[in-house]
Every structure is written in structure tokens, then in C-alpha cells.
Design an enzyme around this catalytic site. Structure first.
Site, mmCIF file in Angstrom:
data_model
loop_
_atom_site.group_PDB
_atom_site.id
_atom_site.type_symbol
_atom_site.label_atom_id
_atom_site.label_comp_id
_atom_site.label_asym_id
_atom_site.label_seq_id
_atom_site.Cartn_x
_atom_site.Cartn_y
_atom_site.Cartn_z
ATOM 1 N NE ARG A 33 0.087 -0.324 -0.340
ATOM 2 C CZ ARG A 33 0.533 0.893 -0.076
ATOM 3 N NH1 ARG A 33 0.538 1.825 -1.029
ATOM 4 N NH2 ARG A 33 0.954 1.200 1.144
ATOM 5 C CG HIS A 34 -3.463 -2.386 2.339
ATOM 6 N ND1 HIS A 34 -3.374 -1.072 2.779
ATOM 7 C CD2 HIS A 34 -2.221 -2.890 2.469
ATOM 8 C CE1 HIS A 34 -2.145 -0.814 3.160
ATOM 9 N NE2 HIS A 34 -1.410 -1.895 2.975
ATOM 10 C CG ASN A 71 -0.802 3.115 4.315
ATOM 11 O OD1 ASN A 71 -1.815 2.499 3.982
ATOM 12 N ND2 ASN A 71 0.373 2.527 4.418
ATOM 13 C CD GLN A 98 0.195 0.099 7.399
ATOM 14 O OE1 GLN A 98 -0.643 0.456 8.206
ATOM 15 N NE2 GLN A 98 0.018 0.272 6.102
ATOM 16 N NE ARG A 142 -1.511 -2.984 6.148
ATOM 17 C CZ ARG A 142 -0.830 -3.567 7.124
ATOM 18 N NH1 ARG A 142 -1.404 -3.760 8.306
ATOM 19 N NH2 ARG A 142 0.417 -3.952 6.942
ATOM 20 C CD GLU A 184 4.401 -4.678 3.237
ATOM 21 O OE1 GLU A 184 5.163 -5.506 2.682
ATOM 22 O OE2 GLU A 184 3.896 -3.696 2.648
#
Length: 212
Positions: A8-9, A15, A21, A58, A82
Site C-alpha cells: 500500500r502507498h 489519510n 480520497q 501516492r 483505489e
């Protein structure tokens, strides 16, 4: 067999603020950049044959930080984005709850049944993300070690797919920022078994924050 490192970023300001987002291109903040570098350090001895990343910055910047000074090519695919949160993009939990009472809870309790207003369902996300990942995996028949950098929701749905688990269980997998997941991939046939060997490893972030 292929070894998949799915990461994951790093953290973004959204966040940190609790904003949804989704497909909005929100960059890593300073902490997120440090997390990505720490993740790269944790994986510095892994030889990646190929790298796949979401096109959102990201994720891509996280992939680049992990790659470091390697010359491994990065394939960018928007299908690894996402979940499209539609009307919820850039909104806080409290704002969403006020406008759509109970729908967020429903999404967490029954993710297989909920579609975000003017956005996607988790099945929509899984279908497009798996199409991108499957194509990437099958581009080479050799035994390989692959890095995939993307997003929390995306990873959860991909884990369900790879492990042949109902998407209704996607929230059973924790995914912190720059979490490392490792899967030994043997295929998607009836008698193939993919093995989740590492889940949500964020030890590099704990060290970064001074927590042993």
C-alpha cells in the site's frame, strides 16, 4: 510460482485528516515519503523482476521509492486505482454520515452489497484491479518476484480474489500505510493454491516512529 509483494502507498494529508480520497490524485505528505523510503529499505535485498503500480502519484512515488537505484521497469496501470468513491470523494466521515446516514456502516458491514453513490462497488473495484494484475502476471511465464504498489481497498479486494475468499470479507485484512503483503502465487485454476505468506507488515513504519 511467482512471488507477489503487494504494498500500500504511504500516508497522505487526506489519510491523516480522514478524507475519502479514492481516485483523487492526492500526493504523499512528508511522513508518507519517509514511510516509502523506509519500506524501500526494508525491501532493499529483494530482487524485483518487474513492478506494477497504480497511476495515482501516492502509489507510483511509493513504487519508485521502493525500487530505489534498481533499473527494474515500472508498469503503470490505472486499473489498480483505489475505489472510486463518487460523491464521497474529498469528504470526511462525519460529512458523509450526515448526508447518507448509516451507509458508511453498511459499506463496512456488507461491502459486497454496497455501491457508493455515483461511484463503484467493491466488486467493480475487484474486477478492474484483477484484470490489470492478471494481465501483468501472465505477461511472463517464468518464475518471478513482482512488486505491486497500489491502495488499501484495492489490495483488500485482490487478496480476496487471490485467496478465493468472498469479497464480503475484504475488511478482515488490515492495511496500514506502506504495509507489505507477500503472496506465493501458483495460479487461479481449480486445484491451485495461492499462499498468503506475509500480511500488513508495517514494522519499518513502527521503527520510523520509534516504536519497537
Amino acid at each position: 510460482m511467482k512471488t507477489l509483494y503487494i504494498v500500500r502507498h504511504g500516508e497522505t494529508d487526506w489519510n491523516k485528516m480522514g478524507k475519502y480520497q479514492g481516485i483523487t490524485d492526492v500526493p504523499l505528505n512528508e511522513n508518507g515519503l519517509n514511510q516509502a523510503k523506509a519500506c524501500g529499505q526494508a525491501l532493499k535485498d529483494v530482487k524485483f523482476d518487474r513492478i506494477l503500480s497504480s497511476d495515482l502519484s501516492r502509489a507510483l512515488v511509493t513504487a519508485e521509492a521502493i525500487r530505489g537505484d534498481r533499473t527494474t521497469p515500472i508498469t503503470v496501470d490505472e486499473r489498480l486505482r483505489e475505489l472510486n468513491f463518487g460523491d464521497w470523494e474529498a469528504m470526511l466521515f462525519s460529512d458523509i454520515e450526515a448526508r447518507w446516514p448509516g451507509l458508511i456502516d453498511e459499506m463496512y458491514l456488507r461491502p459486497h452489497l454496497v455501491k457508493v453513490p455515483n461511484g463503484e462497488s467493491f466488486k467493480d473495484l475487484q474486477d478492474r484491479a484483477w484484470a490489470g494484475l492478471e494481465e501483468f502476471i501472465n505477461a511472463n511465464d517464468e518464475e518471478e518476484t513482482l512488486l505491486i504498489a497500489c491502495h488499501g481497498g484495492t489490495i483488500r479486494t485482490l487478496l480476496c480474489k487471490l485467496l478465493d475468499i468472498s469479497i464480503s470479507h475484504c475488511w478482515n485484512f488490515s492495511q496500514g500505510n506502506t504495509a507489505i503483503n507477500r503472496i506465493f502465487y501458483n495460479g487461479m485454476g481449480e486445484f491451485d493454491h495461492n499462499v498468503l505468506n506475509l500480511l500488513n507488515d508495517t514494522a519499518h513504519v513502527d521503527v520510523l516512529q520509534g516504536h519497537e
